[in-house]
Design an enzyme around this catalytic site. Sequence first.
Site, PDB file in Angstrom:
ATOM      1  N   LYS A 117       0.821  -1.221   0.000  1.00  0.00           N
ATOM      2  CA  LYS A 117       0.000   0.000   0.000  1.00  0.00           C
ATOM      3  C   LYS A 117       0.845   1.256   0.000  1.00  0.00           C
ATOM      4  CE  LYS A 117      -4.672  -0.634   1.511  1.00  0.00           C
ATOM      5  NZ  LYS A 117      -5.494  -1.007   2.621  1.00  0.00           N
ATOM      6  N   LYS A 202      -4.893  -7.445  -8.054  1.00  0.00           N
ATOM      7  CA  LYS A 202      -6.144  -7.728  -7.359  1.00  0.00           C
ATOM      8  C   LYS A 202      -7.234  -6.715  -7.748  1.00  0.00           C
ATOM      9  CE  LYS A 202      -6.461  -6.652  -3.003  1.00  0.00           C
ATOM     10  NZ  LYS A 202      -6.351  -6.475  -1.563  1.00  0.00           N
ATOM     11  N   LYS A 205     -10.719  -1.357  -4.748  1.00  0.00           N
ATOM     12  CA  LYS A 205     -11.427  -0.073  -4.764  1.00  0.00           C
ATOM     13  C   LYS A 205     -10.531   1.030  -5.281  1.00  0.00           C
ATOM     14  CE  LYS A 205     -13.824  -1.513  -0.612  1.00  0.00           C
ATOM     15  NZ  LYS A 205     -13.733  -1.617   0.830  1.00  0.00           N
TER      16      LYS A 205
HETATM   17  P1  TYM Z   1     -11.516  -4.957   2.834  1.00  0.00           P
HETATM   18  O1  TYM Z   1     -12.546  -3.951   3.188  1.00  0.00           O
HETATM   19  O2  TYM Z   1     -10.348  -4.526   2.030  1.00  0.00           O
HETATM   20  O3  TYM Z   1     -12.192  -6.148   2.059  1.00  0.00           O
HETATM   21  C1  TYM Z   1     -13.321  -6.818   2.591  1.00  0.00           C
HETATM   22  C2  TYM Z   1     -13.238  -8.294   2.295  1.00  0.00           C
HETATM   23  O4  TYM Z   1     -13.173  -8.498   0.888  1.00  0.00           O
HETATM   24  C3  TYM Z   1     -12.062  -9.330   0.584  1.00  0.00           C
HETATM   25  N1  TYM Z   1     -11.512  -8.918  -0.723  1.00  0.00           N
HETATM   26  C4  TYM Z   1     -11.298  -9.755  -1.739  1.00  0.00           C
HETATM   27  N2  TYM Z   1     -11.464 -11.084  -1.863  1.00  0.00           N
HETATM   28  C5  TYM Z   1     -11.152 -11.645  -3.053  1.00  0.00           C
HETATM   29  N3  TYM Z   1     -10.668 -10.931  -4.102  1.00  0.00           N
HETATM   30  C6  TYM Z   1     -10.489  -9.590  -4.026  1.00  0.00           C
HETATM   31  N4  TYM Z   1     -10.039  -8.900  -5.068  1.00  0.00           N
HETATM   32  C7  TYM Z   1     -10.792  -8.942  -2.793  1.00  0.00           C
HETATM   33  N5  TYM Z   1     -10.730  -7.657  -2.371  1.00  0.00           N
HETATM   34  C8  TYM Z   1     -11.175  -7.657  -1.094  1.00  0.00           C
HETATM   35  C9  TYM Z   1     -11.054  -9.090   1.693  1.00  0.00           C
HETATM   36  O5  TYM Z   1     -10.161 -10.173   1.815  1.00  0.00           O
HETATM   37  C10 TYM Z   1     -11.964  -8.949   2.882  1.00  0.00           C
HETATM   38  O6  TYM Z   1     -12.307 -10.216   3.398  1.00  0.00           O
HETATM   39  N6  TYM Z   1      -8.759  -5.746   6.895  1.00  0.00           N
HETATM   40  C11 TYM Z   1     -10.014  -6.072   6.274  1.00  0.00           C
HETATM   41  C12 TYM Z   1     -11.222  -5.683   7.078  1.00  0.00           C
HETATM   42  C13 TYM Z   1     -11.214  -6.133   8.496  1.00  0.00           C
HETATM   43  C14 TYM Z   1     -11.471  -7.448   8.949  1.00  0.00           C
HETATM   44  C15 TYM Z   1     -11.396  -7.388  10.362  1.00  0.00           C
HETATM   45  C16 TYM Z   1     -11.756  -8.651   8.309  1.00  0.00           C
HETATM   46  C17 TYM Z   1     -10.991  -5.375   9.581  1.00  0.00           C
HETATM   47  N7  TYM Z   1     -11.106  -6.114  10.712  1.00  0.00           N
HETATM   48  C18 TYM Z   1     -11.593  -8.522  11.152  1.00  0.00           C
HETATM   49  C19 TYM Z   1     -11.950  -9.774   9.099  1.00  0.00           C
HETATM   50  C20 TYM Z   1     -11.865  -9.715  10.504  1.00  0.00           C
HETATM   51  C21 TYM Z   1     -10.089  -5.340   4.951  1.00  0.00           C
HETATM   52  O7  TYM Z   1      -9.404  -4.392   4.710  1.00  0.00           O
HETATM   53  O8  TYM Z   1     -11.043  -5.739   4.142  1.00  0.00           O
END
Ligand code: TYM
Length: 338
Positions: A117, A202, A205
């Site tokens: 990032k 990947k 957003k």
């Molecule tokens: P975030 O908001 O980036 O993404 C949410 C969920 O979507 C999944 N994801 C994907 N899976 C497959 N292919 C992709 N291209 C893709 N882009 C996103 C992410 O793996 C995620 O599951 N750190 C986390 C949020 C978080 C969290 C937690 C998750 C905060 N606390 C506790 C689980 C448990 C995140 O940034 O997700």
Amino acid sequence: MTTPTPQERVFSGVQPSGDLHLGNYLGAIVQFVELQRHYQCIYCIVDLHAITVWQEPERLRENIRATAAAYIAAGIDPKEQVIFAQSSVTAHAELAWMFNCVARIGWLNRMTQFKEKVGKNRENASVGLYVYPVLMAADILAYHATHVPVGEDQKQHLELARDIAAKFNNDFAGGEVFFPQPEPLITAEACRVMSLRDGKSKMSKSDASEMSRILLTDDAESIVRKIQKAKTDAHPLPGEVAGLEGRPEAENLVGIFAALEGVKREEVLRRYGGGNFAGFKKDLAEVAVARLVPMGEEMRRLCGDADYLDGVLQDGASRAESLARPILNRARELVGLP
Ligand code: TYM
């Protein structure tokens, strides 16, 4: 799936940092919906994670509601499961501080997502972004969650949460398992949904190209256009999964098809192997439209009812609070805080 024991609990979260896309849906939210049939589930909207990079405040407020709307439109029942915003339960931030004192700098220095990032701009990244995985550990462990449905990009963060749990137990609980070891749940077919413009990066957003991702709120026309224009290669589709190797764009589209239909990639290739991309893409677009458009419409309808969404979030917050409070209090006691 085996019957869960009463101690088993699902926790996961999504950042309200912009429009949700197909990667979020197939990698995470589809699993959220499935798991509610077997587990008590806590689904968080991780607004404290979102502000690790600057968010326009009014947009953030809207995105929190839109993420709640996406959960509900996807099929999560807000009466049975807990849907809430992270910042409304202070246990997350409090436990995160204790965990900041448990986690080691060396552990955080290994986090690849942070490195990717910030790139060369490390000195200018927020401290919050650096300790982001510690807050994530607090999210999960504040509920003694045992199962965490996520995409593959979060696997390393889950490993860190496990390390933090083990070190806390060792340092403060005399080796007793106070914090359980959370398990990541990752779906094989959609663990990593890739950009439609580049099968090696990947779907995200933050990609500059809107054509790289399908949003949950896209209309049928945009979905069809994005799939038609998705990058492919010059060869026919292979008949077997092994033939996808070295063909990231083909692999991605086949994976998306399989995940949307809930079948294995083998099955998709059995149907389309040997054919060209044109016919495959036409069918893929149809499947995607049938699955996503009704959900997008429901999301928009729910977003028009802010009072309802605020009610869901308030109710979820009070239920989350009562689950996390005793765990936080016991953690404080173990650490020696009054
Ligand atoms: P975030 O908001 O980036 O993404 C949410 C969920 O979507 C999944 N994801 C994907 N899976 C497959 N292919 C992709 N291209 C893709 N882009 C996103 C992410 O793996 C995620 O599951 N750190 C986390 C949020 C978080 C969290 C937690 C998750 C905060 N606390 C506790 C689980 C448990 C995140 O940034 O997700």
